[in-house]
Design a protein around this motif. Structure first.
Motif, PDB file in Angstrom:
ATOM      1  N   HIS A   1     -14.208  16.532   6.603  1.00  0.00           N
ATOM      2  CA  HIS A   1     -14.700  16.754   5.253  1.00  0.00           C
ATOM      3  C   HIS A   1     -13.597  17.236   4.322  1.00  0.00           C
ATOM      4  O   HIS A   1     -13.649  16.976   3.118  1.00  0.00           O
ATOM      5  N   MET A   2     -12.546  17.883   4.871  1.00  0.00           N
ATOM      6  CA  MET A   2     -11.367  18.175   4.049  1.00  0.00           C
ATOM      7  C   MET A   2     -10.689  16.878   3.645  1.00  0.00           C
ATOM      8  O   MET A   2     -10.257  16.716   2.497  1.00  0.00           O
ATOM      9  N   ASN A   3     -10.585  15.949   4.580  1.00  0.00           N
ATOM     10  CA  ASN A   3     -10.016  14.643   4.255  1.00  0.00           C
ATOM     11  C   ASN A   3     -10.850  13.941   3.194  1.00  0.00           C
ATOM     12  O   ASN A   3     -10.316  13.316   2.283  1.00  0.00           O
ATOM     13  N   CYS A   4     -12.163  14.062   3.284  1.00  0.00           N
ATOM     14  CA  CYS A   4     -13.059  13.487   2.279  1.00  0.00           C
ATOM     15  C   CYS A   4     -12.734  14.037   0.896  1.00  0.00           C
ATOM     16  O   CYS A   4     -12.594  13.292  -0.072  1.00  0.00           O
ATOM     17  N   TYR A   5     -12.621  15.340   0.806  1.00  0.00           N
ATOM     18  CA  TYR A   5     -12.344  15.993  -0.475  1.00  0.00           C
ATOM     19  C   TYR A   5     -11.024  15.498  -1.077  1.00  0.00           C
ATOM     20  O   TYR A   5     -10.955  15.125  -2.252  1.00  0.00           O
ATOM     21  N   ILE A   6      -9.984  15.458  -0.251  1.00  0.00           N
ATOM     22  CA  ILE A   6      -8.668  14.998  -0.716  1.00  0.00           C
ATOM     23  C   ILE A   6      -8.742  13.532  -1.144  1.00  0.00           C
ATOM     24  O   ILE A   6      -8.162  13.143  -2.166  1.00  0.00           O
ATOM     25  N   ARG A   7      -9.459  12.722  -0.403  1.00  0.00           N
ATOM     26  CA  ARG A   7      -9.591  11.303  -0.752  1.00  0.00           C
ATOM     27  C   ARG A   7     -10.306  11.128  -2.093  1.00  0.00           C
ATOM     28  O   ARG A   7      -9.947  10.256  -2.885  1.00  0.00           O
ATOM     29  N   ILE A   8     -11.301  11.954  -2.348  1.00  0.00           N
ATOM     30  CA  ILE A   8     -11.987  11.895  -3.640  1.00  0.00           C
ATOM     31  C   ILE A   8     -11.014  12.258  -4.762  1.00  0.00           C
ATOM     32  O   ILE A   8     -10.945  11.570  -5.790  1.00  0.00           O
ATOM     33  N   LYS A   9     -10.252  13.318  -4.572  1.00  0.00           N
ATOM     34  CA  LYS A   9      -9.298  13.740  -5.601  1.00  0.00           C
ATOM     35  C   LYS A   9      -8.241  12.659  -5.854  1.00  0.00           C
ATOM     36  O   LYS A   9      -7.907  12.388  -7.007  1.00  0.00           O
ATOM     37  N   TRP A  10      -7.726  12.051  -4.792  1.00  0.00           N
ATOM     38  CA  TRP A  10      -6.770  10.955  -4.984  1.00  0.00           C
ATOM     39  C   TRP A  10      -7.407   9.820  -5.771  1.00  0.00           C
ATOM     40  O   TRP A  10      -6.803   9.262  -6.674  1.00  0.00           O
TER      41      TRP A  10
END
Length: 181
Positions: A75-84
């Protein structure tokens, strides 16, 4: 019959099914599921002993402890992917090997309390950013190199709501089967 039982243990809520239509109500319901995930996970694991946390939810599967730490990492990866995706044009995201990550010492031995706290803040942030996506933002996408596919943000909301529920069900199904409180 054993194969069917193992499949049910692997996918206790079923495999992810991509919706054909993403209505506002559907997306808001999924965001609510994401926002409530950390609290549900905390309640499901609050009184588990180290022995219970180190129990696999299925033969050949991760332990409860690994599942909890995996959820934070995923879910941290999810958050970063959304920001990118919101700040770049169809970015190429970085994939990671979740199996190798799950076998690292922090996932195998670390207490779960700090990960549960991390998930509380992370899921608040996920909910906040997801609730503030415009119609245009929901159509923005990133490129995932592992499966050579593009994913729109509206799809990510749906996927991660399922992902949290999927892993929560691993834990609650194991607790029910073992008759743990």
């Amino acid at each position: 019959m054993e194969k069917l039982d193992l499949e049910k243990l692997k996918y206790p809520i079923g495999k992810f099914e991509t919706p054909t239509i993403y209505t506002s109500k559907y997306l808001l319901d999924k965001i609510a599921e994401i926002e409530s995930f950390a609290e549900k996970l905390k309640k499901a694991t609050l009184h588990l002993s180290d022995e219970q946390l180190d129990t696999s939810y299925r033969p050949g599967g991760w332990t409860v402890r690994q599942v909890i730490h995996h959820c934070a990492e995923s879910h941290m990866n999810c958050y970063i992917r959304i920001k990118w995706t919101l700040t770049e044009n169809n970015p190429l995201i970085k994939a990671y090997n979740e199996v190798l990550w799950s076998d690292m010492p922090d996932n195998l031995k670390m207490p779960i309390q700090h990960t549960l706290t991390l998930l509380e803040g992370l899921h608040f942030r996920l909910g906040f950013i997801m609730r503030n996506l415009s119609e245009n933002d929901l159509e923005k996408s990133f490129f995932h190199p592992e499966n050579n596919s593009e994913y729109k943000l509206k799809e990510i909301i749906s996927t991660y709501a399922w992902h949290g529920n999927h892993h929560l069900a691993h834990i609650t199904t194991l607790k029910k089967h073992k008759n743990w409180q």
